[in-house]
Design a protein around this motif. Sequence first.
Motif, PDB file in Angstrom:
ATOM      1  N   PHE A  36       0.566  -1.181  -0.042  1.00  0.00           N
ATOM      2  CA  PHE A  36      -0.105  -0.018   0.020  1.00  0.00           C
ATOM      3  C   PHE A  36       0.806   1.354  -0.031  1.00  0.00           C
ATOM      4  N   LEU A  37       0.548   2.466  -0.918  1.00  0.00           N
ATOM      5  CA  LEU A  37       1.314   3.407  -0.853  1.00  0.00           C
ATOM      6  C   LEU A  37       0.305   4.771  -0.432  1.00  0.00           C
ATOM      7  N   CYS A  38       0.560   4.951   0.831  1.00  0.00           N
ATOM      8  CA  CYS A  38      -0.271   6.027   1.321  1.00  0.00           C
ATOM      9  C   CYS A  38       0.123   7.352   1.290  1.00  0.00           C
ATOM     10  N   THR A  39      -0.827   8.320   0.668  1.00  0.00           N
ATOM     11  CA  THR A  39      -0.203   9.715   0.435  1.00  0.00           C
ATOM     12  C   THR A  39      -1.342  10.712   0.767  1.00  0.00           C
ATOM     13  N   TYR A  40      -1.118  11.872   1.209  1.00  0.00           N
ATOM     14  CA  TYR A  40      -1.836  12.811   0.647  1.00  0.00           C
ATOM     15  C   TYR A  40      -1.746  13.291  -0.637  1.00  0.00           C
ATOM     16  N   ASP A 103      -0.922  -3.861   9.628  1.00  0.00           N
ATOM     17  CA  ASP A 103      -0.322  -5.081  10.310  1.00  0.00           C
ATOM     18  C   ASP A 103       0.104  -5.973   9.741  1.00  0.00           C
ATOM     19  N   LYS A 104      -0.531  -6.721   8.576  1.00  0.00           N
ATOM     20  CA  LYS A 104      -0.113  -7.666   7.689  1.00  0.00           C
ATOM     21  C   LYS A 104       0.727  -7.512   6.610  1.00  0.00           C
ATOM     22  N   VAL A 105       0.700  -6.439   6.059  1.00  0.00           N
ATOM     23  CA  VAL A 105       1.291  -6.160   4.424  1.00  0.00           C
ATOM     24  C   VAL A 105       2.372  -4.730   4.639  1.00  0.00           C
ATOM     25  N   LYS A 106       3.190  -4.796   3.591  1.00  0.00           N
ATOM     26  CA  LYS A 106       4.063  -3.575   3.641  1.00  0.00           C
ATOM     27  C   LYS A 106       3.201  -2.241   3.088  1.00  0.00           C
ATOM     28  N   VAL A 107       3.541  -0.982   3.966  1.00  0.00           N
ATOM     29  CA  VAL A 107       3.184   0.048   3.526  1.00  0.00           C
ATOM     30  C   VAL A 107       4.052   1.073   3.421  1.00  0.00           C
ATOM     31  N   PRO A 169       6.468  -0.934  12.364  1.00  0.00           N
ATOM     32  CA  PRO A 169       7.818  -1.709  11.509  1.00  0.00           C
ATOM     33  C   PRO A 169       7.277  -2.083  10.053  1.00  0.00           C
ATOM     34  N   ASN A 170       6.185  -2.098  10.061  1.00  0.00           N
ATOM     35  CA  ASN A 170       5.629  -2.202   8.507  1.00  0.00           C
ATOM     36  C   ASN A 170       5.348  -1.183   7.710  1.00  0.00           C
ATOM     37  N   ILE A 171       5.817  -0.183   8.108  1.00  0.00           N
ATOM     38  CA  ILE A 171       5.652   1.312   7.355  1.00  0.00           C
ATOM     39  C   ILE A 171       6.847   1.813   7.062  1.00  0.00           C
ATOM     40  N   LEU A 172       7.174   2.141   5.827  1.00  0.00           N
ATOM     41  CA  LEU A 172       8.488   2.869   5.456  1.00  0.00           C
ATOM     42  C   LEU A 172       7.846   4.235   5.201  1.00  0.00           C
ATOM     43  N   TRP A 173       8.605   5.387   5.885  1.00  0.00           N
ATOM     44  CA  TRP A 173       8.415   6.824   5.622  1.00  0.00           C
ATOM     45  C   TRP A 173       9.128   7.501   4.774  1.00  0.00           C
ATOM     46  N   LEU A 174       8.742   7.914   3.614  1.00  0.00           N
ATOM     47  CA  LEU A 174       9.511   8.750   2.746  1.00  0.00           C
ATOM     48  C   LEU A 174       9.127  10.122   2.599  1.00  0.00           C
ATOM     49  N   THR A 175       9.973  10.905   2.127  1.00  0.00           N
ATOM     50  CA  THR A 175       9.256  12.232   1.994  1.00  0.00           C
ATOM     51  C   THR A 175       9.852  12.820   0.721  1.00  0.00           C
ATOM     52  N   TYR A 176       8.829  13.645  -0.074  1.00  0.00           N
ATOM     53  CA  TYR A 176       9.244  14.024  -1.409  1.00  0.00           C
ATOM     54  C   TYR A 176      10.489  14.920  -1.402  1.00  0.00           C
ATOM     55  N   GLU A 177      10.727  15.604  -0.326  1.00  0.00           N
ATOM     56  CA  GLU A 177      12.224  16.438  -0.564  1.00  0.00           C
ATOM     57  C   GLU A 177      13.410  15.541  -0.277  1.00  0.00           C
ATOM     58  N   ASP A 178      13.271  14.542   0.398  1.00  0.00           N
ATOM     59  CA  ASP A 178      14.330  13.682   0.790  1.00  0.00           C
ATOM     60  C   ASP A 178      14.625  12.906  -0.870  1.00  0.00           C
ATOM     61  N   MET A 179      13.621  12.394  -1.224  1.00  0.00           N
ATOM     62  CA  MET A 179      13.586  12.117  -2.733  1.00  0.00           C
ATOM     63  C   MET A 179      14.218  12.772  -3.723  1.00  0.00           C
ATOM     64  N   GLN A 192      15.531  -2.268   0.291  1.00  0.00           N
ATOM     65  CA  GLN A 192      15.720  -3.039   1.402  1.00  0.00           C
ATOM     66  C   GLN A 192      14.259  -3.393   2.117  1.00  0.00           C
ATOM     67  N   PHE A 193      13.464  -2.204   2.212  1.00  0.00           N
ATOM     68  CA  PHE A 193      12.314  -2.563   2.963  1.00  0.00           C
ATOM     69  C   PHE A 193      11.398  -3.470   2.373  1.00  0.00           C
ATOM     70  N   LEU A 194      11.305  -3.199   1.023  1.00  0.00           N
ATOM     71  CA  LEU A 194      10.577  -4.386   0.436  1.00  0.00           C
ATOM     72  C   LEU A 194      11.182  -5.752   0.158  1.00  0.00           C
ATOM     73  N   ASP A 195      12.394  -5.796   0.510  1.00  0.00           N
ATOM     74  CA  ASP A 195      13.287  -6.845  -0.049  1.00  0.00           C
ATOM     75  C   ASP A 195      13.438  -7.389  -0.986  1.00  0.00           C
ATOM     76  N   THR A 196      13.408  -6.587  -2.149  1.00  0.00           N
ATOM     77  CA  THR A 196      13.576  -7.014  -3.146  1.00  0.00           C
ATOM     78  C   THR A 196      14.988  -7.252  -4.000  1.00  0.00           C
ATOM     79  N   GLY A 197      15.970  -7.016  -3.130  1.00  0.00           N
ATOM     80  CA  GLY A 197      17.249  -7.218  -3.346  1.00  0.00           C
ATOM     81  C   GLY A 197      17.703  -6.916  -4.618  1.00  0.00           C
ATOM     82  N   ARG A 198      17.549  -5.796  -5.168  1.00  0.00           N
ATOM     83  CA  ARG A 198      18.058  -5.408  -6.638  1.00  0.00           C
ATOM     84  C   ARG A 198      19.569  -5.062  -6.541  1.00  0.00           C
TER      85      ARG A 198
END
Length: 266
Positions: A36-40, A103-107, A169-179, A192-198
């Motif tokens: 889930f990608l949650c944003t205003y 609680d169950k999936v990554k956000v 811990p299931n939530i990764l917080w990003l900001t537009y400014e950091d991006m 790392q958060f999604l464990d995609t190992g690219r």
Amino acid sequence: LTVYEWDNVYFPNWPWLKDAHLKALRTMPLREDDVFLCTYPKSGTHWAHEILDMLLTGKTDKHQLPTAPLAGMTMDYIEHELASPRIFNNHLYPKHMPEGATDKVKVVCVSRNPKDIAVSMYHFNKVSPEMGYDGEWSDFLPLFLEGKGIYNSWWEYTLQWWNAEKKNPNILWLTYEDMQEDCFHQIKRVDQFLDTGRTLDFMETVNKRCSFQSMTKSLQAQHTRFFRKGEVGDWKNWFTVAQNEEFDTFHQQKMKNSDFTVRFEL
Ligand code: A3P
């Protein structure tokens, strides 16, 4: 501004949006690899979606922009047409999220400073007929502060998410400014958060492909309104000194009991 109200939250005024659908989302069946990608709105949802999509699929050849936010998808599409791993971008309040999602999936939550959001939203409203807005910037800013547009106020949305979920811990917080400051670093955090190992090489390609320039090169008509300037600090071109002072006072008051931090410039 034209909105559709459900359970004290303003949604876009889409003719197909029904209370029953929003209610049904609460009990929608989850898959363990859902994200889930949650944003205003206007926080960089499309940008982050692209990064998530490339990391999850391992493909960078095409830009796979979202067809709709979760509230705008039919249940049939959600359950039968979207391939796993599904990415659900949405602007839902925590109380309206599918039960158990956090609680169950990554956000992944992306936030952006509310001055740039106000400016971005103003322009978005002007080019989006369903928002029913054709006023001036000086008339829009008070409406933004009062939370009269879709998904109510930025402060209400941000504080509800942050207060409820900041320790999750299931939530990764990003900001537009950091991006904007170092997107490659943020891509590595997401990997790392999604464990995609690219590989670093792959993530370097993601970084290039997700730049504003690259994403705006091959846009389909339905997506052009989501791409405007792509900068931090455009608010300085719009806010008068008085508007800025009023905004700062309002912001400080709203945030006075919160440890949520906001960067208004790089
Ligand atoms: P501006 O109106 O300030 O330019 P959302 O996807 O949540 O609707 O957010 C839209 C905002 O993100 C717009 O802001 C848009 O230009 C910006 N944006 C979209 N893609 C971007 C990218 N790749 N890099 C930087 N900004 C981007």
